[in-house]
Design an enzyme around this catalytic site. Structure first.
Site, PDB file in Angstrom:
ATOM      1  N   TRP A 127       0.874  -1.179   0.000  1.00  0.00           N
ATOM      2  CA  TRP A 127       0.000   0.000   0.000  1.00  0.00           C
ATOM      3  C   TRP A 127       0.920   1.242   0.000  1.00  0.00           C
ATOM      4  CZ3 TRP A 127      -2.024   2.746   4.804  1.00  0.00           C
ATOM      5  CH2 TRP A 127      -3.034   3.649   4.468  1.00  0.00           C
ATOM      6  N   ASP A 208      -0.727  -5.926   9.033  1.00  0.00           N
ATOM      7  CA  ASP A 208      -1.731  -4.919   8.715  1.00  0.00           C
ATOM      8  C   ASP A 208      -2.920  -5.685   8.142  1.00  0.00           C
ATOM      9  OD1 ASP A 208      -3.243  -2.771   7.969  1.00  0.00           O
ATOM     10  OD2 ASP A 208      -1.767  -1.894   6.599  1.00  0.00           O
ATOM     11  N   ALA A 210      -6.750  -5.131   6.968  1.00  0.00           N
ATOM     12  CA  ALA A 210      -7.780  -4.116   6.704  1.00  0.00           C
ATOM     13  C   ALA A 210      -8.980  -4.684   5.956  1.00  0.00           C
ATOM     14  CB  ALA A 210      -7.168  -2.970   5.893  1.00  0.00           C
TER      15      ALA A 210
HETATM   16  C1  LMR Z   1      -6.819   2.142  -0.675  1.00  0.00           C
HETATM   17  O1  LMR Z   1      -5.805   1.440  -0.656  1.00  0.00           O
HETATM   18  O2  LMR Z   1      -7.322   2.571  -1.727  1.00  0.00           O
HETATM   19  C2  LMR Z   1      -7.521   2.452   0.608  1.00  0.00           C
HETATM   20  O3  LMR Z   1      -6.880   1.837   1.668  1.00  0.00           O
HETATM   21  C3  LMR Z   1      -7.768   3.888   0.805  1.00  0.00           C
HETATM   22  C4  LMR Z   1      -6.533   4.648   1.141  1.00  0.00           C
HETATM   23  O4  LMR Z   1      -6.577   5.331   2.157  1.00  0.00           O
HETATM   24  O5  LMR Z   1      -5.555   4.594   0.409  1.00  0.00           O
END
Ligand code: LMR
Length: 394
Positions: A127, A208, A210
């Protein structure tokens, strides 16, 4: 003073949200930010959350502060959801945080406080905000190979080879389930091998998580986290309630430490409380309270689980449909990975030029690394996307 400030790099995911908003085309398809959407494109408030909110309005008598940890009942309910009986409550310390991102940030703070020499090993890719926060905090970061661009599965050999460089005290950031951005996940045998390696090296896992409930099921998606927490001497867990409870803007998350020495619980809890106090004092309560109500009321919980299951199976159906369409159009099985990936995201494997072409020529918005949010599709837009993917030359 302010003249010294430099313009900061734009967050790629959030910049895409803005571009999509500004696009006047009516047939545009949003596969960008990780927000669940139903077949009509709406992000609904989940039924059980709405019901809890109604009840809360009736019964809540005060908005006074809770505790630095947040309401302990939230920590208990989340511990139960994440870890079930894989570890004893005596081994766990937990605090509420502002969203999963708050938990991630606070976890890095904890690492920095405990061991300033620790390096954070991060999957390539991960991410983008993981990397952004690590850079902002100037924490030493090492990437480990994770994704095989050819098969669009996990490059497990590469991952193990790179994790071979771990030293005692280093931290390995792992996605508990539904890897963001790739959608490619470790199987349980591979998780065990990663655990064995971390044990051998004296490394500390940071999970993590989510998207619990978006992959193979609420319990199934916690299996890896439970195995890690019950196998390792110390584990850090950052959890988000944004997606599986659909309460994005309420900023509801949890930071947890699991330690196989129960005599450390008070110290760990005190440290997490202290970190909350330094960063924002009391964590937000509204979303955490709704989650606690849903998880502790059998009727609400059953309804929430049923709706979460509808969300999960709906995304799986879209995956199967898309893989099928692409097989038909390409005459090959090379997109079969889309049905194998789990969670909200898949990295489809388009080049940045192809991603651009998809946006400009076909009004399809996906993140520049070709991550697409499966929940941005519906049964009608799947064939349109499949056609666009082929026309863009992916
Ligand atoms: C994403 O990966 O799109 C979500 O977790 C939103 C974000 O805050 O990036």
């Amino acid at each position: 003073m302010f003249e010294a400030l430099k313009e900061q790099p734009k967050d790629k995911i959030l910049a895409l949200v803005q571009m999509y908003k500004e696009d006047p085309r009516t047939d545009k398809i949003d596969l960008g930010v990780g927000v669940y959407k139903d077949a009509t494109g709406a992000t609904p408030i989940m039924r059980a959350v709405k019901a809890a909110e109604k009840q809360l309005w009736e019964v809540e008598q005060s908005k006074s502060y809770t505790a630095l940890s947040g309401d302990p009942a939230f920590g208990d309910a989340m511990r139960d959801m994440l870890l079930a009986d894989s570890v004893s409550a005596e081994n766990v310390a937990a605090v509420a945080t502002p969203g999963g991102t708050g938990a991630v940030r606070q976890a890095f703070d904890l690492v920095q406080m405990a061991n300033k020499d620790a390096r954070i090993f991060v999957s390539d890719p991960t991410w983008p905000n993981h990397l952004s926060i690590l850079k902002h905090m100037a924490l030493p970061t090492v990437m480990y190979r994770y994704f095989d661009a050819e098969t669009r599965g996990v490059n497990f050999e590469g991952m193990i080879e790179d994790l071979g460089a771990l030293k005692a005290g280093d931290v390995v950031l792992l996605h508990g389930c539904c890897h963001n951005p790739t959608g490619a996940n470790l199987n349980m045998t591979q998780w065990q091998a990663v655990i064995d390696l971390m044990l051998e090296k004296g490394a500390i896992p940071m999970i993590d998580i989510a998207y619990q409930g978006f992959g193979d099921g609420l319990e199934e998606d916690a299996q890896a986290t439970r195995l890690v927490a019950s196998s390792m001497p110390e584990t850090i867990i950052a959890a988000s309630c944004s997606k599986n409870f659909g309460i994005y803007r309420e900023r509801t998350g949890l930071l947890m430490t699991v330690c196989n020495d129960p005599s450390k619980k008070a110290l760990n809890q005190g440290t997490l409380n202290y970190l909350n106090r330094q960063n924002y004092s009391f964590p937000p309560d509204h979303g955490a309270r709704l989650v606690t109500m849903v998880l502790t009321d059998p009727t609400l919980k059953a309804d929430w689980k049923a709706e979460l299951e509808e969300v999960r199976t709906g995304m799986l159906a879209l995956r199967t449909q898309l893989a099928g369409e692409l097989q038909r159009l390409s005459g090959s099985d090379r997109f079969g990975f889309l049905a194998e990936h789990r969670g909200m995201f898949s990295r489809v494997g388009a080049t940045p030029e192809q991603v651009e072409k998809l946006r400009v020529d076909h009004s399809v918005y996906m993140v520049g690394d070709s991550r697409m949010n499966i929940a941005g599709l519906n049964a009608q837009t799947v064939p349109i996307l499949a056609d666009a993917i082929i026309k863009a030359g992916v």
